[in-house]
Structure formats: structure tokens, C-alpha cells
Design an enzyme around this catalytic site. Sequence first.
Site, PDB file in Angstrom:
ATOM      1  N   THR A   1       0.947  -0.701   0.273  1.00  0.00           N
ATOM      2  CA  THR A   1      -0.335  -0.068  -0.062  1.00  0.00           C
ATOM      3  C   THR A   1       0.788   1.287   0.172  1.00  0.00           C
ATOM      4  OG1 THR A   1      -1.764   1.474   1.044  1.00  0.00           O
ATOM      5  CG2 THR A   1       0.006  -0.006   2.541  1.00  0.00           C
ATOM      6  N   ASP A   2       0.233   2.540  -0.359  1.00  0.00           N
ATOM      7  CA  ASP A   2       1.321   3.635  -0.419  1.00  0.00           C
ATOM      8  C   ASP A   2       1.377   4.022   0.818  1.00  0.00           C
ATOM      9  OD1 ASP A   2      -1.793   4.133   0.377  1.00  0.00           O
ATOM     10  OD2 ASP A   2      -1.595   6.100  -1.481  1.00  0.00           O
ATOM     11  N   GLU A   3       0.314   3.792   1.701  1.00  0.00           N
ATOM     12  CA  GLU A   3       0.405   3.505   3.826  1.00  0.00           C
ATOM     13  C   GLU A   3       1.111   4.034   4.458  1.00  0.00           C
ATOM     14  OE1 GLU A   3      -2.990   2.963   5.307  1.00  0.00           O
ATOM     15  OE2 GLU A   3      -4.619   2.770   3.536  1.00  0.00           O
TER      16      GLU A   3
ATOM     17  N   TYR B   1      -1.630  -1.011  11.112  1.00  0.00           N
ATOM     18  CA  TYR B   1      -1.850  -1.627   9.655  1.00  0.00           C
ATOM     19  C   TYR B   1      -0.910  -1.173   8.850  1.00  0.00           C
ATOM     20  CZ  TYR B   1      -2.747  -2.182   5.018  1.00  0.00           C
ATOM     21  OH  TYR B   1      -3.194  -2.153   3.194  1.00  0.00           O
TER      22      TYR B   1
ATOM     23  N   ASP C   1     -12.565  12.034  14.490  1.00  0.00           N
ATOM     24  CA  ASP C   1     -11.487  11.415  13.293  1.00  0.00           C
ATOM     25  C   ASP C   1     -10.741  10.505  14.185  1.00  0.00           C
ATOM     26  OD1 ASP C   1     -10.439  11.926  11.035  1.00  0.00           O
ATOM     27  OD2 ASP C   1      -9.161  13.653  11.191  1.00  0.00           O
TER      28      ASP C   1
ATOM     29  N   LYS D   1       2.191  -3.438   7.034  1.00  0.00           N
ATOM     30  CA  LYS D   1       2.945  -3.598   5.901  1.00  0.00           C
ATOM     31  C   LYS D   1       4.145  -3.473   5.541  1.00  0.00           C
ATOM     32  CE  LYS D   1       0.155  -4.424   2.611  1.00  0.00           C
ATOM     33  NZ  LYS D   1      -0.513  -5.743   2.443  1.00  0.00           N
TER      34      LYS D   1
HETATM   35  P1  NAD Z   1      -9.384  -7.584   2.276  1.00  0.00           P
HETATM   36  O1  NAD Z   1      -9.602  -7.522   3.952  1.00  0.00           O
HETATM   37  O2  NAD Z   1     -10.809  -6.977   1.147  1.00  0.00           O
HETATM   38  O3  NAD Z   1      -9.266  -9.362   1.734  1.00  0.00           O
HETATM   39  C1  NAD Z   1      -7.805  -9.689   2.322  1.00  0.00           C
HETATM   40  C2  NAD Z   1      -8.601 -11.181   2.648  1.00  0.00           C
HETATM   41  O4  NAD Z   1      -7.085 -12.200   3.101  1.00  0.00           O
HETATM   42  C3  NAD Z   1      -9.428 -12.094   3.076  1.00  0.00           C
HETATM   43  O5  NAD Z   1     -10.194 -12.824   1.743  1.00  0.00           O
HETATM   44  C4  NAD Z   1      -9.316 -12.589   3.905  1.00  0.00           C
HETATM   45  O6  NAD Z   1      -9.586 -14.068   4.248  1.00  0.00           O
HETATM   46  C5  NAD Z   1      -7.503 -12.744   3.808  1.00  0.00           C
HETATM   47  N1  NAD Z   1      -6.627 -13.318   4.654  1.00  0.00           N
HETATM   48  C6  NAD Z   1      -6.876 -12.487   5.802  1.00  0.00           C
HETATM   49  N2  NAD Z   1      -5.972 -13.334   6.669  1.00  0.00           N
HETATM   50  C7  NAD Z   1      -5.437 -14.177   6.738  1.00  0.00           C
HETATM   51  C8  NAD Z   1      -4.823 -15.367   6.733  1.00  0.00           C
HETATM   52  N3  NAD Z   1      -3.446 -15.172   7.803  1.00  0.00           N
HETATM   53  N4  NAD Z   1      -4.345 -16.481   5.960  1.00  0.00           N
HETATM   54  C9  NAD Z   1      -5.200 -16.301   4.356  1.00  0.00           C
HETATM   55  N5  NAD Z   1      -6.059 -15.679   4.659  1.00  0.00           N
HETATM   56  C10 NAD Z   1      -6.740 -14.271   4.847  1.00  0.00           C
HETATM   57  O7  NAD Z   1      -8.209  -6.486   1.447  1.00  0.00           O
HETATM   58  P2  NAD Z   1      -7.998  -5.849  -0.294  1.00  0.00           P
HETATM   59  O8  NAD Z   1      -8.328  -4.733   0.110  1.00  0.00           O
HETATM   60  O9  NAD Z   1      -8.301  -6.884  -1.455  1.00  0.00           O
HETATM   61  O10 NAD Z   1      -6.722  -5.856   0.027  1.00  0.00           O
HETATM   62  C11 NAD Z   1      -5.597  -6.898  -0.296  1.00  0.00           C
HETATM   63  C12 NAD Z   1      -4.424  -6.508  -0.122  1.00  0.00           C
HETATM   64  O11 NAD Z   1      -3.957  -5.475  -0.880  1.00  0.00           O
HETATM   65  C13 NAD Z   1      -3.852  -6.544   1.119  1.00  0.00           C
HETATM   66  O12 NAD Z   1      -2.604  -6.872   0.967  1.00  0.00           O
HETATM   67  C14 NAD Z   1      -3.453  -5.089   1.390  1.00  0.00           C
HETATM   68  O13 NAD Z   1      -2.197  -4.495   2.040  1.00  0.00           O
HETATM   69  C15 NAD Z   1      -3.090  -4.405  -0.445  1.00  0.00           C
HETATM   70  N6  NAD Z   1      -3.942  -2.797  -0.698  1.00  0.00           N
HETATM   71  C16 NAD Z   1      -5.396  -2.667  -0.756  1.00  0.00           C
HETATM   72  C17 NAD Z   1      -4.821  -1.516  -0.781  1.00  0.00           C
HETATM   73  C18 NAD Z   1      -7.270  -1.032  -0.936  1.00  0.00           C
HETATM   74  O14 NAD Z   1      -7.746  -0.191  -1.525  1.00  0.00           O
HETATM   75  N7  NAD Z   1      -8.004  -2.246  -0.435  1.00  0.00           N
HETATM   76  C19 NAD Z   1      -4.648  -0.697  -1.799  1.00  0.00           C
HETATM   77  C20 NAD Z   1      -3.586  -0.721  -1.369  1.00  0.00           C
HETATM   78  C21 NAD Z   1      -2.765  -1.941  -1.137  1.00  0.00           C
END
Ligand code: NAD
Length: 352
Positions: A131-133, A156, A287, A160
Site C-alpha cells: 500500500t501507499d500508506e 496497519y 476523527d 505492511k
Molecule cells: P481484504 O481485507 O478485502 O481481503 C483480505 C483477504 O485476505 C480476505 O479474503 C481474508 O480472508 C484473507 N486473509 C486474511 N488473513 C489471512 C490469513 N492469515 N491467511 C490467509 N488469508 C487471509 O483486503 P483487500 O482490500 O482486498 O487488500 C488486499 C491486499 O492489497 C492487502 O495486502 C492490502 O494491504 C493491499 N492493498 C489494498 C488496498 C485497498 O485500497 N483495498 C490498496 C493498496 C494495497
Amino acid sequence: MVYLITGGAGFIGANLAHYLTSQGHFVVIYDKLTYAGNMGSLDGILNEQFTFVHGDICDTELVYKTLRGYNADAIFHLAAESHVDRSIDGPAAFIKTNINGTFSMLTAARRYYETLDEERKSRFRFLHISTDEVYGSLGDTGYFTEETPYAPNSPYSASKASSDHLVRAWFHTYGLPVLTTNCSNNYGPRQFPEKLIPLIIHNALVGNELPIYGDGKNVRDWLYVEDHCRALYTVMQRGVPGETYNIGGSCERQNIQIVKTICSILDSLRPKAGGSKYESQITFVKDRPGHDRRYAIDASKIKRELSWQPQETFESGILKTVKWYLDNMSWTKNIFSGKYHCERLGLGRNTQ
Ligand code: NAD
């Protein structure tokens, strides 16, 4: 190609599974099915194009056996705890899954990689989705580049950031062909309705308040999820091992702008009975602690070196998104009713 997608029942992972199968690939989804994982998001993918393994990424042995059992060619590692508010209330799960889980994934991947012949080794990739965070917060100007120093502010983003460092180390120390992407906020179909956009759409339709943190002027750079999936596929195919790529939509919007845009789309697509406007449901709430003010991505590296471009503008993407949630209200309803929880699917007890 056979791709293993960890977290493939989550928001981005499920959209990626739809995208990769549409490109003719076979996907193995490896997911623990926490509250955020949802088998309903995989509806429509043909059985012969994917298989599902119920497992925790912290289970190194099961990850290894899955890689071996399906002869995986490459890994998209998305499984994570992903919600900032939850990380403030309970950081332990974030440390376990995002840091220990990534360590476990790297351990299993490295062991598997060593079993491959030279030709398959040359194709193998471990793509870590981040993530960009990790870069912290920006003022009114400037952009995050791949050279921006890490400065995570929430449990979080700190978890990451830690996982990104582990992935980098596995390249430099062990020669595992890893790639890392750092992406801005995604939106689109199949997002768990605790995140801003699906939450606002859901609350608007059921007549609940539309909560906005603080003054609503926090800025995020929004990317339509299918554009993210295309970027991930591009990095998987053409990215240089050991490199990191920032991904963003160049669509900076304040949270209040997002909410007002959704309200106005709903006013035209699903007007409220009685003629009032959805905006009347907006309410400002206290907030979030440590709330980063602005994130903005400089995605010029992936555009220049890998020829990726987002295909959606914010206006086209948000319209598609609102329409998807209107057309798939049963999806959200099933999530709230727990229809796809693993216990009900006979997959054993969920630990969260
Ligand atoms: P999400 O929370 O919707 O999905 C996460 C998935 O991981 C779920 O299906 C969950 O069951 C599974 N999971 C969690 N813990 C687990 C474990 N210990 N073993 C196996 N599976 C597990 O997340 P998302 O929004 O789809 O994000 C996916 C990835 O992308 C993450 O790594 C997140 O950091 C990154 N990301 C998300 C965004 C965003 O805007 N959503 C932006 C940038 C990066």
C-alpha cells in the site's frame, strides 16, 4: 500459467481472480476466510479455472504443499488484515498475518523455488501487494515515489511496511525473484462494506447516516480495482525482480467529495421516495487517531517502464461501482447475514 493468489476471496484478490481467469489462466485461491473473505465474490468463475484452498498464510507447510500440489508458476500475495480502524482497535492480528504471515509465505516460496528446474525458476515470481500508506502522510503538495522514505503511522501501515522490508530482504539475501507494488486506495465491485465507498452506498440505500471522519477533507488517490488488477498482471509479466512499483489513479479526491458524488449518482439512479436528497444523511464524526491527511502517488515509473495506464477516470469508475452495488444488493446482504462464512460452508471454524 498457474497463479496462487493469497487473499483471493477478499476485495482485490477476488477481482484479480476474475481478471486472470478471463485471460485464460488457472488460479489457486488460498484464503483463511476471515470476516473479509467471501466465497460469493468468486461466483461466476468457471470451476475448471480455479480451485480453492482454505488455509492460513501462517501455515508454512500448507502453503508449501499447495504450491507443490498445483505446480504454481507464480504467487500474487494479497492476504492481509487491511482495515486501518481495526488495526487501531486490535493490532495483534495485523502483526500476525501481515508480518509473520508474509515471513511464512517467503519461507514456503523459497523452499518451493529451490525445487524448480532452471526454466521454471526463470519464470517464477513472488509479487507482494502493498500500500501507499507505508509512506506516511503528505501535506498539500508532493507525491510518493518509489524513493520516498517509509514513515508508516498506523499499526496497519507499519505492519505492511515491515512485510515490504522482509520481501526486499528475501531478494537481496536469498535471490528469490520478488516484486513489490505499493498502490493507492482501490474502489470497485466486491469490496467489504466497512470501507468508505461500499459503506456509504449501503448506508445511503438503507437510510442510515453517512459518517465522515473529521472535516471530510482527507485526500486519497483513488484507483478503480480492475485497473489495479491490470497493473498487477503487468508487473507480474514484465516487472524486474527486486524492483518496486507505485500504482495510482491520479484521482485525488477529498472524502467529502467522494460521498457527495455517490449521493448525486444515487439521486439520479435510485431517487429517494419523498424527494429528499441522499446528502441529507451525511454526518461528521470524531476523527480517527493518527488519520493521515493526504496520500498521492507518482505512478510514472510503472507507466514509463511497463506501459501501464489506468483505463478508468474517477467519474467512469465510480459510476460503474455504484451501478454494481445497485445490481448486486444481495451480495452485500449475504455478507451481512454471514451466508458465506466458512462455518456455514463446512470449512471449519473461523478464528475471528
Ligand atoms: P481484504 O481485507 O478485502 O481481503 C483480505 C483477504 O485476505 C480476505 O479474503 C481474508 O480472508 C484473507 N486473509 C486474511 N488473513 C489471512 C490469513 N492469515 N491467511 C490467509 N488469508 C487471509 O483486503 P483487500 O482490500 O482486498 O487488500 C488486499 C491486499 O492489497 C492487502 O495486502 C492490502 O494491504 C493491499 N492493498 C489494498 C488496498 C485497498 O485500497 N483495498 C490498496 C493498496 C494495497
